[in-house]
Design an enzyme around this catalytic site. Structure first.
Site, PDB file in Angstrom:
ATOM      1  N   ASP A  36     -23.378 -77.355  16.414  1.00 44.62           N
ATOM      2  CA  ASP A  36     -24.231 -76.307  16.987  1.00 44.62           C
ATOM      3  C   ASP A  36     -23.391 -75.039  17.170  1.00 44.62           C
ATOM      4  O   ASP A  36     -22.350 -75.066  17.815  1.00 44.62           O
ATOM      5  CB  ASP A  36     -24.778 -76.764  18.342  1.00 44.62           C
ATOM      6  CG  ASP A  36     -25.866 -75.850  18.888  1.00 44.62           C
ATOM      7  OD1 ASP A  36     -25.686 -74.619  18.846  1.00 44.62           O
ATOM      8  OD2 ASP A  36     -26.882 -76.367  19.368  1.00 44.62           O
ATOM      9  N   SER A  79     -31.318 -74.703  24.838  1.00 42.28           N
ATOM     10  CA  SER A  79     -30.281 -73.692  24.918  1.00 42.28           C
ATOM     11  C   SER A  79     -30.119 -73.230  26.371  1.00 42.28           C
ATOM     12  O   SER A  79     -29.881 -74.052  27.244  1.00 42.28           O
ATOM     13  CB  SER A  79     -30.621 -72.549  23.971  1.00 42.28           C
ATOM     14  OG  SER A  79     -29.504 -71.750  23.735  1.00 42.28           O
ATOM     15  N   HIS A 135     -28.839 -75.107  15.668  1.00 42.63           N
ATOM     16  CA  HIS A 135     -28.926 -74.958  17.114  1.00 42.63           C
ATOM     17  C   HIS A 135     -30.113 -75.738  17.655  1.00 42.63           C
ATOM     18  O   HIS A 135     -31.254 -75.473  17.296  1.00 42.63           O
ATOM     19  CB  HIS A 135     -29.059 -73.478  17.462  1.00 42.63           C
ATOM     20  CG  HIS A 135     -29.106 -73.194  18.923  1.00 42.63           C
ATOM     21  ND1 HIS A 135     -28.237 -73.784  19.820  1.00 42.63           N
ATOM     22  CD2 HIS A 135     -29.909 -72.391  19.653  1.00 42.63           C
ATOM     23  CE1 HIS A 135     -28.501 -73.336  21.035  1.00 42.63           C
ATOM     24  NE2 HIS A 135     -29.514 -72.504  20.965  1.00 42.63           N
TER      25      HIS A 135
END
Length: 534
Positions: free
Chosen positions: A475, A243, A503
């Site tokens: 995502d 991320s 995610h």
């Protein structure tokens, strides 16, 4: 992504990466070089006229030599087998002698009999996620045994985060109030209250963390990583970032391309877009995730948002109607501090479950309790988990560090409520369910006490070893096209695609993804460009 104050993190059954929503709703990035200013035309991911992040000189400046040659003093800490140490870095890289910042580091040394490869630095995202917590609770014990056998698994809390001189803002009671701020103002009075809440939060950060706030950008955190690489004795940086951690890793590669070892960027961010575009893209990403949840929900007899034959649009209408009801009449939760479930907390709870399809059942049950039994406890628990609020009312540093980095990395998405109002149609088109909330949440950086030092830019990292960029097609927090864009920008980028929900992808159940990444980490062989897994 965080609903309040600035998006960008993830949650789930095991500690997972944090995304970066640069709105006031959770996540996950930092920037340098010339590009867009607020209100200027958005730079497209493929805009070849946009400046790229420039590499730093290969030679280490003499003013930094004492940092690069320092010795770490390791001690046992946390779970059995882990060690901790403290590393120093210059507070201001422009004036290294003007003061230091102390950074917390943990490691678990390689356990196998094979030839050690070196250190593998892990960052779970945020910005604001604790790498130490992530390594000690998951990566250091849950990464594949073959990887842990060959690498020292290492985590460092970035400056301003958790154990590394954390940014401080509001106390728990005031954070409770802030988290309940109405993010869908219906009139001027509610707009004024939202602006006042953002200003109060931002001013509090400035008052309590004045020394740090100018020096917690992603560029500075990436430079800290190079000092750590050197003091660990590694000629190259081996790294897994998730991320926001992908932006941190890509920034490192742009600054130190010749020092890139085996690098995996999972749930990739796109450094070439401005804050408004970033938030709009994420808004669309959460709508995509909600559509998938809606289709799954109506297949179950206990779905409180509709039964068989109900369309995702109708599911969304039912949820919005529930939110409007909570806006007018919050419901009990049994919370010892007297908190009720209002629209803001309920929206956070729903968004929290979008990160992982494994939480959809829990969300169905929480919505059933709230909508049919007038009990908001389960949705409040999802919201609290998202905010990292414990039962005593204490919030982790995540919600303070998140805007501190985000608001420094990019000029604000909006400079005032009038701009948000004008942008509402675009956000509501991107997500009829979450658009208005996420648009208003993006206002929080408008009043930040420190001016942004970063801008959108491309990262090319010319000369770097192969960098594996991982994207998940549905995502919610880091849309797939960001991975496509970053893999194109990086001169040595290799795109690895997971066709699915949730995610990030590594370690989440796909044998295809895990095998490709493990092979790369252990043998240095990257997946072929364009490889897809499902």
């Amino acid at each position: 992504m965080h609903i309040r104050p600035t998006p960008g993190r993830t949650r789930g059954t095991r500690p997972r990466p944090t995304a970066r929503l640069t709105v006031a709703l959770l996540g996950a990035a930092a920037l340098l070089v010339s590009a867009c200013s607020p209100g200027s035309p958005t730079a497209s991911a493929g805009d070849t006229t946009q400046a790229a992040l420039a590499a730093l000189p290969r030679a280490t400046p003499s003013a930094l030599s004492s940092y690069y040659t320092q010795q770490l003093h390791w001690r046992s800490c946390g779970s059995p087998g882990f060690q901790c140490a403290t590393m120093k870095a210059p507070l201001d890289y422009g004036t290294p002698g003007a003061g230091d910042v102390r950074l917390a580091v943990t490691r678990k040394q390689a356990t196998g009999k094979g030839k050690p490869i070196g250190s593998l630095l892990i960052n779970p995202g945020g910005p604001g996620g604790s790498a130490i917590d992530y390594v000690q609770s998951y990566a250091g014990i849950g990464y594949p045994a073959d990887v842990r056998a060959r690498y020292d698994i290492v985590g460092m809390d970035p400056r301003g985060v958790a154990r590394s001189e954390p940014v401080e803002c509001l106390d728990g009671r005031r954070m409770d109030q802030y988290a309940q701020t109405d993010l869908t103002p219906d009139n001027q009075q509610e707009r004024d209250a939202l602006v006042a809440a953002d200003k109060k939060f931002d001013e509090s950060c400035g008052a309590h963390s004045a020394r740090l706030l100018r020096y917690v950008s992603t560029v500075e955190a990436a430079r800290d990583m190079d000092i750590l690489r050197a003091v660990l004795g590694d000629p190259k940086l081996n790294y897994v970032g998730a991320s926001y951690g992908t932006f941190l890793g890509a920034t490192y590669a742009g600054l130190f391309p010749d020092r890139v070892g085996r690098m995996v960027l999972d749930g990739a961010m796109d450094p070439s877009i401005d804050a408004r575009t970033l938030n709009l893209d994420q808004t669309a990403g959460f709508e995509t995730a909600f559509q998938a949840f809606s289709k799954d929900c109506v297949r179950h007899s206990d779905c409180p948002l509709g039964g068989k034959g109900t369309t995702p649009a109708q599911v969304g209408d039912h949820l919005k109607a529930f939110f409007r009801k909570l806006d007018a009449h919050p419901i009990p939760t049994g919370d010892t501090n007297g908190r009720k479930l209002d629209e803001a907390l309920a929206t956070t709870g729903v968004i929290a479950a979008m990160y992982d399809q494994g939480e959809w059942e829990q969300l169905r049950e929480a919505l059933t309790s709230a909508m049919k039994e007038n009990d908001g406890a389960s949705l409040l628990a999802l919201s609290d988990s998202y905010y990292e609020r414990d039962a005593s009312g204490h919030y982790s540093n995540l919600m303070m560090a998140n805007p501190a980095v985000n608001c420094l990395d990019l000029p604000p998405a909006f400079t005032g409520p009038d701009q948000v109002q004008q942008a509402l149609p675009a956000f509501e088109k991107a997500s009829p369910v979450f658009g208005d909330t996420l648009a208003w949440a993006a206002l929080s950086c408008a009043y930040w006490p420190v001016k942004a030092t970063g801008v959108p830019h491309r990262i090319e990292a010319k000369g770097a070893a192969p960098i594996v960029v991982v994207g998940t097609t549905r995502d919610p927090a880091t849309p797939y096209r960001w991975a496509e864009s970053l893999s194109r920008q990086l001169s040595s980028g290799r795109l690895l695609t997971y066709v699915g929900d949730g995610h990030t992808a590594y370690g989440r159940g796909s044998t295809c993804i895990d095998t490709a990444i493990n092979t790369y980490l252990l043998h240095g062989t990257p997946p072929t460009t364009g490889k897809r897994c499902s």
